[in-house]
Design a protein around this motif. Sequence first.
Motif, mmCIF file in Angstrom:
data_model
loop_
_atom_site.group_PDB
_atom_site.id
_atom_site.type_symbol
_atom_site.label_atom_id
_atom_site.label_comp_id
_atom_site.label_asym_id
_atom_site.label_seq_id
_atom_site.Cartn_x
_atom_site.Cartn_y
_atom_site.Cartn_z
ATOM 1 N N ALA A 188 0.821 -1.215 0.000
ATOM 2 C CA ALA A 188 0.000 0.000 0.000
ATOM 3 C C ALA A 188 0.852 1.261 0.000
ATOM 4 C CB ALA A 188 -0.935 -0.006 1.201
ATOM 5 N N GLU A 189 2.089 1.146 0.494
ATOM 6 C CA GLU A 189 2.989 2.305 0.535
ATOM 7 C C GLU A 189 3.717 2.530 -0.791
ATOM 8 O OE1 GLU A 189 5.629 2.231 3.994
ATOM 9 O OE2 GLU A 189 4.449 0.522 4.703
ATOM 10 N N ALA A 190 3.645 1.557 -1.679
ATOM 11 C CA ALA A 190 4.436 1.598 -2.916
ATOM 12 C C ALA A 190 3.754 2.475 -3.962
ATOM 13 C CB ALA A 190 4.658 0.184 -3.440
ATOM 14 N N THR A 191 3.645 3.751 -3.677
ATOM 15 C CA THR A 191 3.041 4.686 -4.618
ATOM 16 C C THR A 191 4.008 4.947 -5.773
ATOM 17 O OG1 THR A 191 3.959 6.594 -3.470
ATOM 18 C CG2 THR A 191 1.804 5.800 -2.728
ATOM 19 N N PRO A 192 3.515 5.356 -6.904
ATOM 20 C CA PRO A 192 4.419 5.687 -8.021
ATOM 21 C C PRO A 192 5.459 6.734 -7.636
ATOM 22 C CG PRO A 192 2.167 5.546 -8.799
ATOM 23 C CD PRO A 192 2.090 5.443 -7.303
ATOM 24 N N GLU A 193 5.051 7.697 -6.818
ATOM 25 C CA GLU A 193 5.985 8.749 -6.419
ATOM 26 C C GLU A 193 7.109 8.174 -5.552
ATOM 27 O OE1 GLU A 193 2.121 10.316 -7.536
ATOM 28 O OE2 GLU A 193 2.687 8.846 -5.996
ATOM 29 N N LYS A 194 6.744 7.309 -4.605
ATOM 30 C CA LYS A 194 7.760 6.734 -3.717
ATOM 31 C C LYS A 194 8.678 5.787 -4.484
ATOM 32 C CE LYS A 194 6.735 6.229 0.545
ATOM 33 N NZ LYS A 194 6.192 5.779 1.867
ATOM 34 N N LEU A 195 8.120 5.030 -5.385
ATOM 35 C CA LEU A 195 8.954 4.123 -6.180
ATOM 36 C C LEU A 195 9.903 4.905 -7.084
ATOM 37 C CD1 LEU A 195 6.331 1.404 -7.139
ATOM 38 C CD2 LEU A 195 8.271 1.141 -5.574
ATOM 39 N N ALA A 196 9.434 5.992 -7.653
ATOM 40 C CA ALA A 196 10.297 6.805 -8.521
ATOM 41 C C ALA A 196 11.407 7.466 -7.720
ATOM 42 C CB ALA A 196 9.465 7.860 -9.245
ATOM 43 N N ALA A 197 11.072 7.985 -6.536
ATOM 44 C CA ALA A 197 12.072 8.649 -5.707
ATOM 45 C C ALA A 197 13.126 7.662 -5.212
ATOM 46 C CB ALA A 197 11.392 9.337 -4.524
ATOM 47 N N SER A 198 12.688 6.461 -4.828
ATOM 48 C CA SER A 198 13.646 5.468 -4.337
ATOM 49 C C SER A 198 14.530 4.953 -5.467
ATOM 50 C CB SER A 198 12.926 4.313 -3.639
ATOM 51 O OG SER A 198 12.042 3.656 -4.525
ATOM 52 N N LEU A 199 13.977 4.864 -6.683
ATOM 53 C CA LEU A 199 14.787 4.449 -7.833
ATOM 54 C C LEU A 199 15.857 5.492 -8.131
ATOM 55 C CD1 LEU A 199 15.156 2.318 -10.091
ATOM 56 C CD2 LEU A 199 13.624 3.724 -11.497
ATOM 57 N N ALA A 200 15.475 6.754 -8.125
ATOM 58 C CA ALA A 200 16.445 7.820 -8.409
ATOM 59 C C ALA A 200 17.517 7.889 -7.327
ATOM 60 C CB ALA A 200 15.719 9.161 -8.523
ATOM 61 N N GLY A 201 17.107 7.838 -6.075
ATOM 62 C CA GLY A 201 18.080 7.902 -4.980
ATOM 63 C C GLY A 201 19.000 6.706 -4.958
ATOM 64 N N GLY A 202 18.442 5.523 -5.225
ATOM 65 C CA GLY A 202 19.264 4.323 -5.250
ATOM 66 C C GLY A 202 20.262 4.332 -6.389
ATOM 67 N N ASN A 203 19.834 4.773 -7.566
ATOM 68 C CA ASN A 203 20.765 4.850 -8.700
ATOM 69 C C ASN A 203 21.899 5.831 -8.420
ATOM 70 O OD1 ASN A 203 19.867 2.961 -10.641
ATOM 71 N ND2 ASN A 203 18.183 4.304 -11.235
ATOM 72 N N LYS A 204 21.587 6.921 -7.740
ATOM 73 C CA LYS A 204 22.639 7.873 -7.377
ATOM 74 C C LYS A 204 23.654 7.222 -6.445
ATOM 75 C CE LYS A 204 23.387 12.399 -5.242
ATOM 76 N NZ LYS A 204 22.732 13.578 -4.595
ATOM 77 N N ALA A 205 23.165 6.498 -5.436
ATOM 78 C CA ALA A 205 24.070 5.835 -4.501
ATOM 79 C C ALA A 205 24.902 4.765 -5.190
ATOM 80 C CB ALA A 205 23.267 5.227 -3.349
ATOM 81 N N LEU A 206 24.273 3.983 -6.048
ATOM 82 C CA LEU A 206 25.000 2.930 -6.763
ATOM 83 C C LEU A 206 26.053 3.523 -7.700
ATOM 84 C CD1 LEU A 206 21.958 0.604 -7.518
ATOM 85 C CD2 LEU A 206 23.838 0.108 -5.937
ATOM 86 N N THR A 207 25.765 4.679 -8.263
ATOM 87 C CA THR A 207 26.746 5.345 -9.128
ATOM 88 C C THR A 207 27.970 5.775 -8.325
ATOM 89 O OG1 THR A 207 25.031 6.089 -10.659
ATOM 90 C CG2 THR A 207 27.112 7.292 -10.699
ATOM 91 N N VAL A 208 27.762 6.262 -7.112
ATOM 92 C CA VAL A 208 28.890 6.626 -6.243
ATOM 93 C C VAL A 208 29.754 5.400 -5.973
ATOM 94 C CG1 VAL A 208 29.532 7.434 -3.940
ATOM 95 C CG2 VAL A 208 27.689 8.577 -5.187
#
Length: 204
Positions: free
Chosen positions: A120-140
């Motif tokens: 129920a918490e997996a809103t499109p906005e939260k999934l998009a934000a976590s994808l962007a933040g995770g990709n940034k961390a993985l790039t580091v």
Amino acid sequence: MLTLYGQQDSGNCYKPRLLLAKLAQPFRHVEVSAIDGSTRQASFLQKNPNGKVPLLELQDGRLLAESNAILLYLGEGTGFVPRDAYDRALMYQWLFFEQYSHEPYVAVRRALIIYPERAAEATPEKLAASLAGGNKALTVMERQLEKTAFLVGASLTLADLALYAYTQEAGRAGFDMSQFPAIGEWLQRVQAEPDHVDMAWLPS
């Protein structure tokens, strides 16, 4: 004997189990989980008022929470903590990075996707934000691992154990790991180190 309270399929709880396995340190695992509500029971809250796992109970009854604090306690005086002050500070830097820049995105996105209770918490906005933040961390991480075999140079440290736990699950969380070949090679190096155990492992 040490007692480790934790959730078997939690990356944060896997970190100290992985280190204890590498140290051949006997311990008792007690399954406690936010999923079944046991972290909110009075008996557990007396031990950790924050109601989170992992939680380490020492032989004398003293308690220690927070996964990376537990790693630092267990790793004290071992080869997993660099002796050089600067390298040791770099290890701390990666531990802080894991908790503030990596775990809030990679681990949270994984939880939203794999646990039905979190759907129920997996809103499109939260999934998009976590994808962007995770990709940034993985790039580091990718940029560092293009230069060094492990996060703090040529040897495995607590930094690698901390970041391995959820990075190895990033594919399940919907991250395209083909974009991060250096991370892929690093994951294989970590797995090839002596006494490696996977997340399903518990002491007999």
